[in-house]
Design a protein around this motif. Sequence first.
Motif, PDB file in Angstrom:
ATOM      1  N   TYR A   1      -7.486  11.628  -0.197  1.00 27.04           N
ATOM      2  CA  TYR A   1      -6.665  10.423  -0.257  1.00 27.04           C
ATOM      3  C   TYR A   1      -6.199  10.024   1.133  1.00 27.04           C
ATOM      4  O   TYR A   1      -5.980  10.888   1.985  1.00 27.04           O
ATOM      5  CB  TYR A   1      -5.416  10.661  -1.119  1.00 27.04           C
ATOM      6  CG  TYR A   1      -5.748  10.784  -2.585  1.00 27.04           C
ATOM      7  CD1 TYR A   1      -5.668   9.671  -3.409  1.00 27.04           C
ATOM      8  CD2 TYR A   1      -6.157  11.995  -3.128  1.00 27.04           C
ATOM      9  CE1 TYR A   1      -5.992   9.762  -4.748  1.00 27.04           C
ATOM     10  CE2 TYR A   1      -6.482  12.096  -4.461  1.00 27.04           C
ATOM     11  CZ  TYR A   1      -6.400  10.976  -5.279  1.00 27.04           C
ATOM     12  OH  TYR A   1      -6.726  11.067  -6.599  1.00 27.04           O
TER      13      TYR A   1
ATOM     14  N   ILE B   1      -1.126  -0.113   2.241  1.00 26.27           N
ATOM     15  CA  ILE B   1      -2.397   0.589   2.389  1.00 26.27           C
ATOM     16  C   ILE B   1      -3.577  -0.393   2.411  1.00 26.27           C
ATOM     17  O   ILE B   1      -4.700  -0.014   2.756  1.00 26.27           O
ATOM     18  CB  ILE B   1      -2.553   1.620   1.233  1.00 26.27           C
ATOM     19  CG1 ILE B   1      -3.540   2.722   1.605  1.00 26.27           C
ATOM     20  CG2 ILE B   1      -2.952   0.953  -0.070  1.00 26.27           C
ATOM     21  CD1 ILE B   1      -3.064   3.655   2.658  1.00 26.27           C
TER      22      ILE B   1
ATOM     23  N   PRO C   1      -7.760   5.235  -1.570  1.00 31.42           N
ATOM     24  CA  PRO C   1      -6.487   4.687  -1.088  1.00 31.42           C
ATOM     25  C   PRO C   1      -5.371   5.032  -2.073  1.00 31.42           C
ATOM     26  O   PRO C   1      -5.582   5.041  -3.286  1.00 31.42           O
ATOM     27  CB  PRO C   1      -6.741   3.177  -1.079  1.00 31.42           C
ATOM     28  CG  PRO C   1      -7.717   2.966  -2.205  1.00 31.42           C
ATOM     29  CD  PRO C   1      -8.594   4.208  -2.222  1.00 31.42           C
ATOM     30  N   ALA C   2      -4.184   5.338  -1.562  1.00 29.00           N
ATOM     31  CA  ALA C   2      -3.018   5.574  -2.427  1.00 29.00           C
ATOM     32  C   ALA C   2      -1.839   4.817  -1.832  1.00 29.00           C
ATOM     33  O   ALA C   2      -1.333   5.175  -0.761  1.00 29.00           O
ATOM     34  CB  ALA C   2      -2.712   7.056  -2.544  1.00 29.00           C
ATOM     35  N   GLU C   3      -1.450   3.748  -2.515  1.00 30.80           N
ATOM     36  CA  GLU C   3      -0.310   2.927  -2.087  1.00 30.80           C
ATOM     37  C   GLU C   3       0.949   3.612  -2.605  1.00 30.80           C
ATOM     38  O   GLU C   3       1.216   3.611  -3.817  1.00 30.80           O
ATOM     39  CB  GLU C   3      -0.443   1.516  -2.677  1.00 30.80           C
ATOM     40  CG  GLU C   3       0.760   0.618  -2.479  1.00 30.80           C
ATOM     41  CD  GLU C   3       0.854   0.057  -1.063  1.00 30.80           C
ATOM     42  OE1 GLU C   3      -0.181  -0.329  -0.491  1.00 30.80           O
ATOM     43  OE2 GLU C   3       1.987   0.020  -0.533  1.00 30.80           O
ATOM     44  N   VAL C   4       1.701   4.252  -1.709  1.00 32.10           N
ATOM     45  CA  VAL C   4       2.847   5.072  -2.099  1.00 32.10           C
ATOM     46  C   VAL C   4       4.021   4.759  -1.171  1.00 32.10           C
ATOM     47  O   VAL C   4       3.888   4.832   0.051  1.00 32.10           O
ATOM     48  CB  VAL C   4       2.490   6.575  -1.998  1.00 32.10           C
ATOM     49  CG1 VAL C   4       3.692   7.434  -2.346  1.00 32.10           C
ATOM     50  CG2 VAL C   4       1.305   6.913  -2.896  1.00 32.10           C
ATOM     51  N   SER C   5       5.164   4.424  -1.757  1.00 37.96           N
ATOM     52  CA  SER C   5       6.349   4.124  -0.949  1.00 37.96           C
ATOM     53  C   SER C   5       6.955   5.420  -0.424  1.00 37.96           C
ATOM     54  O   SER C   5       6.706   6.507  -0.960  1.00 37.96           O
ATOM     55  CB  SER C   5       7.376   3.383  -1.800  1.00 37.96           C
ATOM     56  OG  SER C   5       7.930   4.285  -2.735  1.00 37.96           O
TER      57      SER C   5
ATOM     58  N   ASN D   1       8.746   7.594  -2.978  1.00 43.52           N
ATOM     59  CA  ASN D   1       7.932   8.276  -3.998  1.00 43.52           C
ATOM     60  C   ASN D   1       6.968   9.300  -3.413  1.00 43.52           C
ATOM     61  O   ASN D   1       6.251   9.983  -4.157  1.00 43.52           O
ATOM     62  CB  ASN D   1       7.129   7.244  -4.802  1.00 43.52           C
ATOM     63  CG  ASN D   1       8.023   6.373  -5.656  1.00 43.52           C
ATOM     64  OD1 ASN D   1       9.080   6.816  -6.105  1.00 43.52           O
ATOM     65  ND2 ASN D   1       7.620   5.138  -5.877  1.00 43.52           N
TER      66      ASN D   1
ATOM     67  N   THR E   1       7.031  13.112  -4.671  1.00 40.23           N
ATOM     68  CA  THR E   1       6.576  13.271  -6.058  1.00 40.23           C
ATOM     69  C   THR E   1       5.058  13.131  -6.143  1.00 40.23           C
ATOM     70  O   THR E   1       4.382  13.914  -6.831  1.00 40.23           O
ATOM     71  CB  THR E   1       7.250  12.219  -6.955  1.00 40.23           C
ATOM     72  OG1 THR E   1       8.656  12.274  -6.749  1.00 40.23           O
ATOM     73  CG2 THR E   1       6.950  12.484  -8.423  1.00 40.23           C
ATOM     74  N   VAL E   2       4.519  12.134  -5.448  1.00 44.43           N
ATOM     75  CA  VAL E   2       3.069  11.923  -5.486  1.00 44.43           C
ATOM     76  C   VAL E   2       2.346  13.118  -4.856  1.00 44.43           C
ATOM     77  O   VAL E   2       1.347  13.617  -5.389  1.00 44.43           O
ATOM     78  CB  VAL E   2       2.687  10.607  -4.777  1.00 44.43           C
ATOM     79  CG1 VAL E   2       1.175  10.495  -4.611  1.00 44.43           C
ATOM     80  CG2 VAL E   2       3.229   9.410  -5.566  1.00 44.43           C
TER      81      VAL E   2
ATOM     82  N   LYS F   1       3.299  16.238  -4.673  1.00 50.42           N
ATOM     83  CA  LYS F   1       3.338  17.392  -5.585  1.00 50.42           C
ATOM     84  C   LYS F   1       2.216  17.285  -6.617  1.00 50.42           C
ATOM     85  O   LYS F   1       1.540  18.261  -6.915  1.00 50.42           O
ATOM     86  CB  LYS F   1       4.695  17.457  -6.295  1.00 50.42           C
ATOM     87  CG  LYS F   1       5.772  18.135  -5.469  1.00 50.42           C
ATOM     88  CD  LYS F   1       7.108  18.175  -6.223  1.00 50.42           C
ATOM     89  CE  LYS F   1       8.266  18.348  -5.248  1.00 50.42           C
ATOM     90  NZ  LYS F   1       9.528  17.809  -5.756  1.00 50.42           N
ATOM     91  N   GLY F   2       2.064  16.098  -7.180  1.00 57.09           N
ATOM     92  CA  GLY F   2       1.021  15.898  -8.187  1.00 57.09           C
ATOM     93  C   GLY F   2      -0.381  16.058  -7.624  1.00 57.09           C
ATOM     94  O   GLY F   2      -1.240  16.700  -8.240  1.00 57.09           O
TER      95      GLY F   2
ATOM     96  N   LEU G   1      -1.413  19.632  -7.130  1.00 55.81           N
ATOM     97  CA  LEU G   1      -1.645  20.367  -8.376  1.00 55.81           C
ATOM     98  C   LEU G   1      -2.879  19.864  -9.134  1.00 55.81           C
ATOM     99  O   LEU G   1      -3.194  20.364 -10.215  1.00 55.81           O
ATOM    100  CB  LEU G   1      -0.402  20.280  -9.272  1.00 55.81           C
ATOM    101  CG  LEU G   1       0.818  21.042  -8.731  1.00 55.81           C
ATOM    102  CD1 LEU G   1       2.051  20.749  -9.586  1.00 55.81           C
ATOM    103  CD2 LEU G   1       0.548  22.547  -8.702  1.00 55.81           C
TER     104      LEU G   1
END
Lengths: 287, 287
Positions: free
Chosen positions: A26, A32, A56-60, A63, A66-67, A69-70, A73
């Motif tokens: 990612y 992004i 692509p991962a649009e992440v603020s 967040n 949390t993203v 961690k996921g 896993l």
Amino acid sequence: MVESSKLADEKRLLDAPVDALTRLFYILGSPIAHVRAPVVWSTLMRRYGVNALMLPAEVSASNFDTVMKGLKLTENVDGAIFTMPHKVAAMNHADVLTERAQRVGSLNLLRRRADGAWEGDNVDGAGFLAGLRADGVSPDGANVYLHGCGGVGGCIGWTLAMEKIASLTVNDVDEHRARDLARSIAAVSNARVTTGSPSMGEIDIAINASPVGLNADDPLPFSVEALPPHATVADVIMEPSMTALLGSAHRRGLHVHHGRNMMNHAMPIAAAFFGLPASFDWNGEAL
Amino acid sequence: MVESSKLADEKRLLDAPVDALTRLFYILGSPIAHVRAPVVWSTLMRRYGVNALMLPAEVSASNFDTVMKGLKLTENVDGAIFTMPHKVAAMNHADVLTERAQRVGSLNLLRRRADGAWEGDNVDGAGFLAGLRADGVSPDGANVYLHGCGGVGGCIGWTLAMEKIASLTVNDVDEHRARDLARSIAAVSNARVTTGSPSMGEIDIAINASPVGLNADDPLPFSVEALPPHATVADVIMEPSMTALLGSAHRRGLHVHHGRNMMNHAMPIAAAFFGLPASFDWNGEAL
């Protein structure tokens, strides 16, 4: 084994971009929508026969933890690239750091090692240095001016300061940031490290690592008028390729070093870190 | 806009499978290595010009909640498919449920709605029913025997019981599970609902929705010997396509209904739920 070879057959038949065995990487950032990494990396993976994608991962910023961690896993996720605004926050998600990442205090890469540990690295500086050398510019004995001490600037400063440069002058609109960077570099570097505006007539390599120049109506980050004729002016801004700074250097007949060099030369370094073919090299492509 | 059209140009040039604007869907399960969804969905998305991918996510039951939280906070993730063992746990991640998902108590689909709410659905039963009808088998007035009351079985039972069937007999190695399913279906269905082994001579449609038959040395889930000559025997197992149950039905000259029908006919229903072209239809492809 039967299942896998069946899937491989289906994939060939359909030229599908993904199957159940695809490994995921990612690039996390916000915004992004402008990043080139998904196209560039995913194309190279396909070209080299690696069953993996760069997504692509649009992440603020709020967040991000949390993203992460996921993603860690999810067992077929093998690594991540970090861009604005996540490079410092990414430090919290590494079990192990490379020495340069530890120095710089920010990550642009994280990988799942074979032993299950997540290892962080920052190859912005290494990419910049490799790009400089490939462009015929040696930092050996050079007096370097670095304008901008944020994530990318700090990484470039650290990397050059570990080379055989004569001096490094760091400058930033945030004086504290420049002084902090200078102090920590000076503690381990053999170079003379100072802050503020240097005597430009003695500078061999002047680098803009600030965002000034991204917008068409930005002022110049610094003046190139007093630089000596043999000086190199570098910019880390990729778009526009010919920033106002590089334009003014070009008009003066100085050697200009474009922003894309850093990314192009960081790619094979990052690919090797991810365990992908080290020949991943985007330099010289038609883009 | 300039950036996006540039990216589109690069993507065309390189035939890259992904760019910075790609929307992400996932199939979550464990094990995930055998699922066909990534190949099938991603191929159809490409064929229909949808810039999206269906990605595999190998996620254990204990990590499922953490991974789901991260995916929902990734802004370019639009939906997920759930397979074993996540269908019941997925209920906790929906803000809204379709009526059928609420009845069944498990999800196989989750989508991000335009208003930001996550909506869960379960289309296993609808896919099975559409497949039956396309195969010329009408449940109207039928006496149905359903063997296996787990996630898929429950969904098929609920769906058929909402149709105009005459009776439904549900059976499971876990008697409590069969009785619970029968009780809740009986409360709302017009069909006669019972549990246990029916008088097979009166059954029109006999369905195996249990995992018995996945392994070559499994016994038959039930005997087809006493079924009337016009009966249909259906299996939800996709691999092998001709299970021992279907083989024995075929030898008796009964109509057999293969497991792939359910998935093939669930695809356009699921695609419509995801807001993708409803013509997504995998039936009749060469796979």
